[in-house]
Design a protein around this motif. Structure first.
Motif, PDB file in Angstrom:
ATOM      1  N   SER A  76      -9.616  -3.116   3.690  1.00  0.00           N
ATOM      2  CA  SER A  76      -9.385  -2.749   2.349  1.00  0.00           C
ATOM      3  C   SER A  76      -9.694  -1.653   1.435  1.00  0.00           C
ATOM      4  O   SER A  76     -11.140  -1.443   1.596  1.00  0.00           O
ATOM      5  N   GLU A  77      -9.185  -0.756   0.512  1.00  0.00           N
ATOM      6  CA  GLU A  77      -9.651   0.334   0.499  1.00  0.00           C
ATOM      7  C   GLU A  77     -10.424   0.177  -0.412  1.00  0.00           C
ATOM      8  O   GLU A  77     -10.625  -0.913  -1.572  1.00  0.00           O
ATOM      9  N   ARG A 114      -4.844   1.156   5.164  1.00  0.00           N
ATOM     10  CA  ARG A 114      -5.878   2.302   4.662  1.00  0.00           C
ATOM     11  C   ARG A 114      -6.656   3.214   5.706  1.00  0.00           C
ATOM     12  O   ARG A 114      -6.847   4.610   5.470  1.00  0.00           O
ATOM     13  N   ASN A 147       0.812  -1.284   0.139  1.00  0.00           N
ATOM     14  CA  ASN A 147       0.003  -0.109  -0.087  1.00  0.00           C
ATOM     15  C   ASN A 147       0.556   1.392   0.103  1.00  0.00           C
ATOM     16  O   ASN A 147       0.746   2.051   0.728  1.00  0.00           O
ATOM     17  N   GLN A 184      -6.027   7.207   6.117  1.00  0.00           N
ATOM     18  CA  GLN A 184      -6.734   7.471   6.272  1.00  0.00           C
ATOM     19  C   GLN A 184      -6.804   8.869   7.909  1.00  0.00           C
ATOM     20  O   GLN A 184      -6.895  10.542   6.932  1.00  0.00           O
TER      21      GLN A 184
END
Length: 167
Positions: A166-167, A105, A59, A109
């Motif tokens: 997960s996104e 994720r 990621n 954020q």
């Protein structure tokens, strides 16, 4: 397949980091690399920590790994009480702390808009199915806690299903 993707992403991260070091330019996709570097403190033999680091690398996070003689001292220094601890502690260049198996994720954020008076995010223990703790399709719902600078915590988000990571 996962190893090939991981190797490709790791190579891209190294190229971007090298370009940064020499003042070069790089693509927009690699620009995220600079913003998400972190130091990860863990036991040298912990396999689930390595799994979490792989998840973070996939990621677009860059991890510098440390194996301190006293991992608990690192946790104490960053205000992580024993009941909130997990197996590894990650710290960004800005001093934000991510304890345990926090999915990328939610790290992204958080870093995009850190809450006021926030010190970081915590996933106490080692929830089954969280990044690095995968065992087939088994999953245990868990809370991600917001750690405040005064040492208090509150629920940042609840992860009730494996797909929510997960996104």
């Amino acid at each position: 397949m996962k190893k090939a993707v991981l190797a490709h992403k790791a190579a891209r991260v190294l190229v971007a980091a090298g370009l940064l070091a020499f003042g070069g330019t790089f693509s927009a996709a690699a620009q995220d690399v600079q913003a998400v570097g972190m130091d990860v403190y863990k036991s040298e033999t912990c396999g689930c920590c390595a799994g979490w680091i792989d998840h973070m690398t996939l990621n677009d996070f860059v991890s510098t790994i440390h194996h301190p003689a006293d991992l608990n001292a690192v946790k104490r220094e960053h205000g992580i009480q024993p009941e909130l601890q997990s197996c590894h502690t990650a710290i960004t260049k800005d001093g934000y702390v991510f304890e345990g198996h926090v999915p990328a994720r939610f790290v992204k954020q958080f870093l995009d808009a850190p809450p006021a008076d926030a010190a970081g995010l915590l996933v106490p223990g080692m929830p089954l199915g969280s990044p690095g703790m995968e065992v087939g399709n088994r999953f245990t719902p868990y809370d991600i806690l917001l750690l405040k600078k005064d040492g208090t915590t509150e629920v940042f988000t609840h992860v009730g299903d494996i797909t929510e990571q997960s996104e």
